[in-house]
Design a protein around this motif. Sequence first.
Motif, mmCIF file in Angstrom:
data_model
loop_
_atom_site.group_PDB
_atom_site.id
_atom_site.type_symbol
_atom_site.label_atom_id
_atom_site.label_comp_id
_atom_site.label_asym_id
_atom_site.label_seq_id
_atom_site.Cartn_x
_atom_site.Cartn_y
_atom_site.Cartn_z
ATOM 1 N N LEU A 131 0.781 -1.280 -0.093
ATOM 2 C CA LEU A 131 -0.028 0.069 -0.054
ATOM 3 C C LEU A 131 0.852 1.212 0.019
ATOM 4 O O LEU A 131 0.647 2.202 -0.646
ATOM 5 N N THR A 132 1.768 1.201 0.865
ATOM 6 C CA THR A 132 2.744 2.432 0.972
ATOM 7 C C THR A 132 3.408 2.650 -0.249
ATOM 8 O O THR A 132 3.849 3.766 -0.619
ATOM 9 N N HIS A 133 3.984 1.590 -0.939
ATOM 10 C CA HIS A 133 4.843 1.569 -2.058
ATOM 11 C C HIS A 133 3.873 2.140 -3.313
ATOM 12 O O HIS A 133 4.345 3.101 -3.912
ATOM 13 N N ALA A 134 2.817 1.847 -3.482
ATOM 14 C CA ALA A 134 1.761 2.421 -4.328
ATOM 15 C C ALA A 134 1.673 3.781 -4.120
ATOM 16 O O ALA A 134 1.663 4.641 -5.010
ATOM 17 N N ILE A 135 1.629 4.466 -2.792
ATOM 18 C CA ILE A 135 1.546 5.718 -2.495
ATOM 19 C C ILE A 135 2.516 6.608 -2.890
ATOM 20 O O ILE A 135 2.535 7.716 -3.412
ATOM 21 N N ILE A 136 3.762 6.017 -2.591
ATOM 22 C CA ILE A 136 5.069 6.511 -2.897
ATOM 23 C C ILE A 136 5.187 6.771 -4.573
ATOM 24 O O ILE A 136 5.643 7.737 -4.967
#
Length: 161
Positions: free
Chosen positions: A43-48
């Motif tokens: 999830l955090t990777h997609a947001i980054i």
Amino acid sequence: MKKMRVGIGYDVHPLTQGRRLVLGGVEIPFAKGLSGWSDADVLTHAIIDALLGAAGLGDIGGHFPPGESEYKDISSLVLLKRVTDELTEKGWLIGSVDATIVAEQPKLGDFIDQMREQLSRTLDIALSRVSVKASTSNRLGSVGRGEGMAAFAVALIEGDT
Ligand SMILES: [Zn+2]
């Protein structure tokens, strides 16, 4: 006059035994976790990637190359913080982030608000500007068979012209 930019992010990681499951910086009790060089917080990777894309700054792999010892098992919130700081230095304000996790199991509804809190704190924006949703793949494909999890995100950033 403000200039606005949007970016999209997508990521997928395999599920494996013997790993913690971390989504949006929140550890979730589950028999398996996502595998990857960092904590594999999909999830955090997609947001980054959505934030980097909005600012035209490339992608997560270019900023934090897998294989570098500095990033082994690192919390992806640390990476998100670095990207947030980079955007701030370049004069961008983060307007909003919206994301969807695609996972067959476990049920994520009880953890969504914790994820939003972690992400909004790291992004240094109001909770109301961070949306996280959970969906399934309706048992179709690799994610539907529980072999991994995927995430999509969009981000809006604003700056002065
Ligand atoms: Zn990833």
